[in-house]
Design an enzyme around this catalytic site. Structure first.
Site, short mmCIF file in Angstrom:
data_model
loop_
_atom_site.label_atom_id
_atom_site.label_comp_id
_atom_site.label_asym_id
_atom_site.label_seq_id
_atom_site.Cartn_x
_atom_site.Cartn_y
_atom_site.Cartn_z
N TYR A 7 34.61 38.69 42.75
CA TYR A 7 33.83 38.98 43.95
C TYR A 7 33.51 37.63 44.59
O TYR A 7 33.30 36.65 43.87
CB TYR A 7 32.52 39.70 43.59
CG TYR A 7 32.74 41.00 42.84
CD1 TYR A 7 32.88 42.21 43.53
CD2 TYR A 7 32.86 41.03 41.45
CE1 TYR A 7 33.10 43.39 42.86
CE2 TYR A 7 33.08 42.23 40.77
CZ TYR A 7 33.20 43.40 41.48
OH TYR A 7 33.43 44.57 40.81
N GLY A 28 35.42 41.40 37.38
CA GLY A 28 36.02 41.44 38.72
C GLY A 28 35.82 40.14 39.47
O GLY A 28 34.89 39.38 39.17
N GLU A 73 38.29 35.55 54.69
CA GLU A 73 38.80 36.57 53.79
C GLU A 73 40.32 36.62 53.82
O GLU A 73 40.98 35.93 54.62
CB GLU A 73 38.20 37.93 54.17
CG GLU A 73 36.76 38.11 53.67
CD GLU A 73 36.69 38.35 52.15
OE1 GLU A 73 37.76 38.56 51.53
OE2 GLU A 73 35.58 38.31 51.59
N ASN A 117 32.70 45.71 33.41
CA ASN A 117 33.64 45.35 34.48
C ASN A 117 33.80 43.83 34.55
O ASN A 117 32.83 43.08 34.41
CB ASN A 117 33.12 45.89 35.82
CG ASN A 117 33.99 45.45 37.00
OD1 ASN A 117 33.58 44.69 37.86
ND2 ASN A 117 35.22 45.92 37.03
#
Lengths: 471, 84
Positions: free
Chosen positions: A160, A158, A269, A156
């Site tokens: 993060y 990704g 976020e 994977n």
């Protein structure tokens, strides 16, 4: 020609007038965050290259690489004026070249310097606080690479969020629905170590695919190849048999400290608000490889939408969901999951029969991204462009009947970052059917739709041309 | 040095600007807060730190682990013991 690294992309961005060099010295805080926020708020905003960071002679910072549709088009090697819809359909075509596996190389600039002791992440990268209440300095656009402990050919890549907690210690957020969290679960159930590599400053297409919600066993590198039209080059990590992007500026290698959690966050976020502090996973860093030249550190500003993160996660999320839905329901025409990472997702599709919009809503909720993120799902007919919110709202005003066309799914899985939650990780989903009812549903009366005058397209071009001549 | 976020008194200097010493970094061993002495006072001064984001031992103890730690599978527990 596709790019091989962020450096290659910066050359192109400069040629196209989409790179702004900030030559004066900037303070890590608050200058970088403020300038990056501003660049993404300006339509057509440029990539920012900060050439002189207070306290570092040998480091530069790059921000806002994906932070406008013009930049976004250039990252895909398209003309900078390519519209959003054109970018979506071009990506949809390139997607079908999947899989185009990575090409392995044995030498790359990212291996010029290898540090395996007495290093400090604070020395190697010009880190800064993205927003004032963040719990530390974050790598907000780095790509993390790991292998499935049960099935090691499954790897994977990704993005993060990663908090730099010490010279050799990282915190990383692994939400349960993401691939790396599944790898971690397997490693923790077996009580075995899990190696990871973190790739800092990448070819923009690497970040684009790393933040796409591909299926669990899909190969991000083979998708990068498909989207760029040539295999992406990878090189082996020094430890742990991981493939890392050969075009990266710097690679951090380490091991997840399994079966323990420690304070991480908060961090701003994509919701436009701070997450809470939680007990999250840590990585013990044991090795860094990097280029010898001055290091360019690319990072991501996250704040109140819209910003770079919204551009970055717009079309990759929309397209991935669209392809996954089309595999079972070819009627689906397009998906717009651009708003708050798909919390609001709009699907346009032909209708097979009455009630089909609800079938599509449920299908969305069973895709990897759809399991958690979407909570407001709007389904429109194929004659409505889901990327044109004026058309979507029009469909809702004239085709949607609240007493029949709403489906509510209470207490379904949700993003843990949703500030509107009552129970973290659960939310009520709503499917709004804004399509014309078809058999066996009751057709709308007075539904004779007015077509656009036949020569509208001709006149649009003509008017634009004549307006240009007036300038 | 007192941690501006959790008021732990064990916070310590961990780094300074490599080029010219124009700033220093500090780190808290309890809540892992890292700050630069040149940041805004709302970040560096314990009295001015936003109370909504302040931490203490009690708040840390009440935090959820993310993701939750699963139990070790039975067959792996045995292997783990055998292997020391």
């Amino acid at each position: 020609m596709p790019y091989g690294s962020l450096r290659d992309f910066l050359v192109k961005a400069e040629e196209e007038g989409q790179l702004l060099r900030i030559k004066e010295e900037v303070r890590p805080e608050p200058d970088i965050r403020a300038a990056a926020c501003a660049a993404a708020k300006i339509p057509g905003g440029p990539v920012l290259l900060f050439e002189k960071i207070q306290g570092y002679r040998d480091k530069q910072v790059v921000m806002n690489v994906h932070g406008s549709w013009e930049n976004h088009a250039l990252t895909l090697d398209l003309p900078k004026k390519t519209t959003v819809k054109e970018q979506f359909h071009e990506l949809a075509k390139r997607w079908d070249r999947y899989p185009l596996p990575a090409k392995r190389v044995t030498d790359a600039p990212v291996k010029e310097v290898i540090l395996d002791k007495d290093f400090s992440l604070f020395r190697e990268l010009p880190l800064f606080r993205v927003n004032p209440q963040d719990g530390g300095f974050y790598l907000s656009k780095a790509c993390t690479i790991a292998r499935d402990p049960e099935n090691p050919e499954n790897q994977n890549v990704g993005i993060y969020r990663i908090q730099v907690k010490d010279h050799d210690r990282l915190g990383i957020q692994l939400s349960a629905q993401h691939d790396l969290a599944a790898y971690l679960r397997k490693a923790e159930e077996r009580d075995i170590p899990l190696r990871v590599a973190v790739s800092v400053t990448n070819d923009p297409i690497v970040s684009f695919v790393a933040s796409s919600p591909l299926k669990y066993d899909e190969d991000e590198y083979a998708m990068i190849g498909a989207l760029r039209g040539e295999p992406v080059e990878v090189i082996s990590s020094e430890r742990g048999n991981l493939d890392v992007p050969a075009g990266a500026e710097l690679i951090i290698e380490g091991e997840i400290l399994t079966r323990q959690r420690s304070v991480e966050g908060p961090f701003t976020e994509y919701t436009g608000s701070y997450s809470t502090s939680m007990l999250q996973v840590e990585i013990k860093v044991d090795l860094i490889t990097r280029r010898r030249d001055p290091i360019i550190f690319e990072n991501l500003y996250t704040g109140r939408p819209w910003g770079e993160i919204d551009y970055l996660m717009a079309l990759n999320t929309s397209l991935t969901i669209c392809k996954q839905m089309k595999a079972d329901f070819p009627e689906v025409d397009a998906v717009n999951a651009m708003y708050t990472h798909g919390y609001c997702t709009i699907i346009s599709s032909k209708m097979r029969f009455g009630g089909f919009a609800k079938t599509l809503g449920c299908k969305l909720l069973s895709t990897p991204h759809g399991i958690t993120y979407p909570k407001l799902i709007i389904v429109v007919d194929e004659d409505v462009d889901p990327f044109d919110l004026e058309q979507v709202i029009w469909a809702m005003t004239v085709r949607f009947r609240p007493e029949r066309d709403i489906a509510i799914i209470p207490n379904a899985p949700a993003s843990t970052l949703d500030p509107a939650h009552l129970v973290r990780g659960l939310a009520t989903k709503i499917i709004i059917d804004a399509t014309k009812p078809v058999f066996p549903d009751i057709p709308l009366s007075d539904a004779g739709l007015v077509d656009l005058p036949e020569e509208t397209a001709y006149w649009m071009d003509e008017i634009k041309k004549r307006m240009e001549e007036l300038k | 040095m007192i941690c501006p976020r959790c008021d732990d008194s064990r916070a310590d200097k961990i780094f300074e600007a490599p080029e010219d010493g124009s700033w220093e970094l500090y780190r808290c061993p309890r809540c892992y807060f890292v700050w630069r002495n040149t940041e805004e006072e709302e970040v560096t001064n314990p009295d001015l730190y936003d109370p909504r984001f302040k931490l203490n031992e009690e708040k840390i103890a009440a935090m959820d682990p993310k993701p939750p730690i699963p139990p070790i599978r039975k067959e792996n527990r045995t292997r783990h013991r055998d292997g020391g």
